[in-house]
Design an enzyme around this catalytic site. Structure first.
Site, PDB file in Angstrom:
ATOM      1  N   LEU A 183      31.514  34.766  38.797  1.00 40.80           N
ATOM      2  CA  LEU A 183      32.093  34.758  37.452  1.00 40.80           C
ATOM      3  C   LEU A 183      33.607  34.928  37.482  1.00 40.80           C
ATOM      4  CD1 LEU A 183      29.462  36.729  35.342  1.00 40.80           C
ATOM      5  CD2 LEU A 183      29.963  34.273  35.335  1.00 40.80           C
ATOM      6  N   CYS A 184      34.099  35.718  38.469  1.00 38.32           N
ATOM      7  CA  CYS A 184      35.543  35.950  38.471  1.00 38.32           C
ATOM      8  C   CYS A 184      36.299  34.661  38.800  1.00 38.32           C
ATOM      9  CB  CYS A 184      35.914  37.083  39.425  1.00 38.32           C
ATOM     10  SG  CYS A 184      35.592  36.689  41.137  1.00 38.32           S
ATOM     11  N   THR A 185      35.678  33.794  39.610  1.00 37.30           N
ATOM     12  CA  THR A 185      36.294  32.496  39.884  1.00 37.30           C
ATOM     13  C   THR A 185      36.396  31.699  38.592  1.00 37.30           C
ATOM     14  OG1 THR A 185      35.442  32.449  42.142  1.00 37.30           O
ATOM     15  CG2 THR A 185      36.071  30.341  41.176  1.00 37.30           C
ATOM     16  N   THR A 224      39.071  33.574  36.216  1.00 38.96           N
ATOM     17  CA  THR A 224      40.496  33.714  36.541  1.00 38.96           C
ATOM     18  C   THR A 224      41.051  32.676  37.510  1.00 38.96           C
ATOM     19  OG1 THR A 224      39.960  35.262  38.307  1.00 38.96           O
ATOM     20  CG2 THR A 224      40.466  36.210  36.152  1.00 38.96           C
TER      21      THR A 224
END
Ligand code: ZN
Lengths: 559, 434
Positions: free
Chosen positions: B212-214, B217
């Protein structure tokens, strides 16, 4: 360089055609679809006539342009128990007409035709085969007619399929034109990755230098986001300093190198490691290889057609020749330019991606300029589209050349010869994984009936015919051994004889009957190969495929 | 097009075997590999015509399977499918026409094959396989599956394993086919005797999800931008609308969002077709691969019922097929696992860190290729560790999530994991790694 300033493409949903063909366009794209829609197939439908119709089903659905069924049979009661593209209303009518109609219903975009004429009558007319871009023939067929069709296919560069489906067994041979180059082979995306780590160019090294500066002192976030490619190139430079400028080449050195990368990883964090370092470690063994062209690529470079390009030769050879020059000068193939995804900051990744893209563009420009000078030298009329050169360069490492060969036409009184394949085929006789004995069984079957559907093995006396068939098959094996100048040990020969005997029994048991399942399966295989031949994408069977439905195994032989 | 509705063949042979002349060669003659105990002729024909066979799925594989079984001499065929016909089915699902778009697949397919092949009875059920109980499944002799969902496969597999008792008829062979582009596989499962879908689960490992962080952000690929629009932007901006991946307006909205985000990050390559592919998880599909895999499944069904030749399952049980580079098949024996949670009798060993939390364990079950459980509830021998339903129990067991595993279970203790998608408990034996 970045695409940020370009205007967004006009928004429009997919067309009706794109919607209908969505699932296949994801495989062979609009170019493959256009080729399919241009094609006109001829099915010479003989015997009980199911396998050819099943093949057509799988081609009408994806939208082949046109098909013509040549079939002089009348629909009989027994056809309805095996052929799905007939019903009660077809009884007594032309089988060609009825199957044509039911197939046509599958796709209104396809044009279906039929010719309810005997194959002898049809073929005796001049130019009768001229209209077709590909021909399918299902056994049994008079061998002299098959030879005529084969000769036509050879002379006009038309792909030709010869198909058997009998009981639990099936076979098809594909005769492609003598020269059959393929650019768009659709290799596995993993195998196309060429990062050129051992031959980095100055711009790439400059980027690596910038990104890896002060690696040890970086904060956790930055350290965990250095792209693995940068890490590998950074540690490679370090390695070279201590190894007289050489890169790790043997397995042991690569292992040592991997340990060095592993030592660079920080594990004093919550995850106990860093994803980018893990990616680097995993990539060491597969990316630190000298990029050498595969044997398939070398075969193209060494082909006569590549060495002696002419004014009128196909574009393929001009581009292949230019790339071969590029390789001779640089010992590299043009860079494909694609970059696998990796843990990185968006902007770093995009910069890296653009470095690879511009390098690929530079390589394409170099090949293109060679192409242009070759064109000038040869005085060629039209110049090759830049997009064609670009597509070729992107897949240069995976091009393929197939040399089409004529398949056997078994005729009574004529010896079956194997030429340069004889020795290989003898080895295949005793190879558990090969179905060469089944192939020999089909040759014997053709000899037995001579193309006469009324005389196929097992029509009345399965056991008696199996014995005759076995003798014929053993005769073919004996002549193969003589031609190859090889002998089998007595025990081996006994086993081979026993096995081919069983195959002949099973073939005679069928009594010429097609089983719907086996014909449906074979129709799937043949249709798939037809699609490859028409779209010139993916790699076709070279050149004979066998399926054994008793054991659910297949095998491909080059005959 | 005129059709003779009454089964009255002009020459009055409708009830004779003339129609099955070709099939009868194999049903009346023995062969070098056929079972010596087979009673060729009428007895085999009787068996074939009386066997009830269930087809699950009436899509690309299902259409082929129904046609093939009808022309293999089966007379009593049932078919289950919950879907309706979409225009993108028409390039391979050959029992459907443009005019059928929107109608239930099972019904249209059954009607078509019954009309075309006289004398076969095809009973459709338009709904989910989970709607039916054990008694329903008990009536069949063989089940042939042409599904694209791994969850449905696991469900029917567990159901058929559960049906097996001392009675020989309780063992229903499961024949399963699957395709993706030019690749596919056909396999035969004899529940409790040979390797089952669950034993083979790691061969269907899900594609790893993008973190999810990929997405949030650091997107790098066009697909990241599409997933962002799909998972995050929709939730943020249109959470009152239920996303319908078949609604062109919804796909267009996602496409535009993704395109805009891609431009912000200088990422190129977002297209409408890619958006659709990512959001709907589209798998390429073509008629020829479906034909090959479906026919292979039906060939095995025919051999199992008629004993006209040996079948997959006795020894080799799995045929893999690849058709993009020449034609390649690999036929082999996938071995049954003693610790298979469905058909084995041993609990599967589960290596976990002593200091890992229960929450990490729960999350891990979704990712592990050999479990793929999305909403697991976990019980130890002594107590409930974490129960997702009903909400009251969830609340009561939630505090355990942050505890270390070593506080909750002993080394070597067995835990039972259940998931609403499956009706059985998966047994694991905890083994601490450190
Ligand atoms: Zn199992």
């Amino acid at each position: 360089m970045a695409s940020g300033t370009t205007t967004p493409p006009v928004l429009h949903g997919p067309t009706a055609k794109e919607k209908k063909y969505d699932r296949q366009l994801r495989l062979w794209a609009a170019s493959g679809q256009a080729a399919l829609e241009e094609a006109h197939l001829l099915l010479v439908n003989l015997g009980s006539g199911v396998v050819g119709v099943e093949t057509l089903k799988n081609l009408v659905l994806p939208g082949i342009g046109q098909y013509t069924i040549l079939d002089s049979a009348t629909v009989k009661e027994e056809d309805l128990g095996v052929n799905f593209f007939l019903d009660e209303s077809s009884l007594g009518n032309s089988r060609g007409q009825a199957t044509c109609k039911f197939l046509q219903e599958l796709n209104p975009d396809v044009k279906g035709h039929f010719i309810a004429e005997s194959v002898e009558g049809f073929i005796s007319k001049p130019q009768s085969l001229k209209a077709y871009s590909l021909i399918l023939v299902s056994a049994p067929i008079d061998p002299s007619i098959l030879s005529q069709i084969q000769q036509h296919a050879t002379e006009t560069f038309v792909p030709l399929f010869y198909i058997h489906s009998l009981g639990f067994y099936a076979h098809f041979s594909l005769q492609l034109p003598h020269t059959w180059p393929i650019v768009d082979t659709h290799p596995d995306p993993v195998s196309t990755t060429d990062l050129r780590l051992l031959k980095p160019w100055p711009e790439l090294l400059a980027f690596v230098k910038g990104k890896s500066a002060g690696l040890d002192d970086m904060n956790a976030h930055d350290h965990g986001h250095v792209p693995y490619l940068v890490l590998l190139l950074y540690y490679l430079e370090e390695w070279k300093k201590e190894h007289e400028g050489k890169v790790p080449s043997v397995y042991k050195e690569k292992n040592e190198f991997r340990d060095i990368v592993r030592k660079g990883m920080r594990s004093d964090n919550a995850e106990g490691g860093e994803e980018n370092f893990e990616e680097a470690i995993a990539a060491v063994l597969k990316s630190l290889n000298e990029p050498t062209p595969t044997s398939a690529v070398k075969e193209v470079f060494n082909a006569e057609e590549c060495k002696n390009i002419t004014k009128d030769c196909p574009n393929f050879w001009i581009i292949a020749s230019a790339i071969s020059t590029f390789h001779a000068n640089t010992s590299l193939l043009p860079l494909p330019g694609s970059l696998p995804d990796m843990k990185a900051q968006s902007s770093d990744y995009i910069t890296l991606q653009n470095l690879y893209k511009s390098k690929a563009r530079a390589d394409i420009a170099s090949v293109l300029s060679t192409v242009r000078s070759l064109e000038k030298e040869l005085n060629r009329q039209t110049s090759i589209e830049e997009s064609e050169v670009e597509a070729f360069c992107k897949n240069a490492g995976h091009i393929k050349l197939i040399r089409g060969r004529p398949f056997h036409v078994a005729k009574t009184g004529e010896k079956i010869t194997w030429g340069d394949r004889a020795k290989t085929m003898v080895n295949a006789l005793t190879d558990e994984g090969s179905l060469v004995l089944l192939y020999i069984g089909f040759l014997a079957w053709d000899l037995f009936c001579g193309g006469d559907a009324e005389k196929v093995p097992g029509t009345h006396d399965a056991d008696g015919d199996a014995t005759t068939l076995t003798q014929t098959a053993r005769g073919i094996i004996a002549k193969l051994l003589t031609e190859a100048d090889k002998e089998l040990e007595e025990e081996e020969l006994e086993t081979v004889h026993e096995k081919v005997g069983q195959i002949c029994q099973e073939l005679a048991r069928a009594g010429g009957a097609e089983l719907h399942n086996i014909s449906a399966l074979t129709g799937g295989l043949v249709a798939q190969e037809v699609i490859k031949a028409i779209t010139k994408q993916y790699i076709p069977v070279d050149n004979t495929c066998l399926f054994d439905g008793v054991r659910s195994v297949s095998s491909v032989l080059k005959i | 097009m005129e059709r003779v509705e009454v089964a009255a063949a002009p020459n009055g042979v409708a009830n004779s075997r003339q129609r099955w002349k070709y099939l009868d060669k194999m049903l009346t003659r023995s062969g070098p590999f056929s079972d010596p105990d087979t009673n060729f002729g009428d007895p085999v024909i009787q068996i074939l015509e009386s066997r009830k066979i269930l087809v699950i799925g009436a899509g690309g594989l299902g259409c082929e399977i129904l046609k093939n079984l009808a022309l293999s001499g089966f007379k009593d065929i049932h078919v289950i499918d919950m879907d309706t016909i979409d225009v993108s089915n028409l390039n391979r699902q050959f029992l459907f026409r443009q005019a059928d778009v929107g109608r239930p697949k099972a019904e249209v397919a059954a009607e078509f094959v019954e009309n075309r092949v006289k004398g076969v009875k095809i009973t459709p059920y338009c709904g989910k396989i989970q709607d039916k109980d054990d008694d329903y499944y008990r009536q069949f002799h063989i089940v042939v599956c042409g599904l694209d969902s791994i969850e449905a496969r696991r469900w029917i597999n567990a159901t058929l394993v559960g049906l097996v008792d001392d009675n020989a008829d309780s063992l229903k062979p499961l024949i399963d086919g699957g395709t993706e582009g030019f690749k596919g596989q056909a396999k035969v499962i004899l529940p409790t005797l040979t390797s089952c879908i669950e034993c083979q689960l790691d061969m269907h490992a899900p594609r790893p999800a993008v973190p999810l962080c990929t997405l949030a952000t650091i997107p790098r690929q066009p697909q990241h931008c599409i997933e962002w629009a799909h998972i995050m932007a929709w939730e943020e901006e249109r959470k009152d609308d239920i996303l319908d991946t078949d609604d062109p307006e919804h796909i267009t909205w996602l496409y535009q969002k993704a395109l805009k985000r891609a431009q912000e990050f200088n990422i190129s390559g977002v297209t409408y077709s890619m958006t659709q592919g990512v959001v709907k998880n589209i798998i390429p599909a073509i008629a020829s691969t479906n034909a090959i895999v479906a026919a292979s499944c039906c060939n095995e069904a025919f051999k199992i019922v008629t004993s006209t030749n040996p079948f997959l399952g006795d020894g080799n049980n799995y045929m893999m097929y690849t058709g993009d580079d020449s034609v390649y098949t690999y036929t082999w024996e996938h071995l049954k696992l003693d610790d298979c949670p469905v058909c084995g009798n041993l609990a599967k060993e589960l290596e976990v860190g002593r200091d890992a939390t229960l929450e990490e364990l729960v999350a891990g079950f979704a990712d592990r290729p050999d479990s793929q459980l999305k909403k697991p509830s976990i019980r130890s021998e002594a107590k409930s560790l974490y129960i997702q339903f009903p909400p009251g129990l969830e609340e009561a067991t939630r505090p355990n999530l942050s505890k270390k595993l070593s506080e909750l279970v002993e080394d070597g203790e067995e835990i039972a994991v259940t998931d609403p998608a499956f009706q059985i408990a998966f047994k694991y034996k905890i083994k601490f790694t450190s």
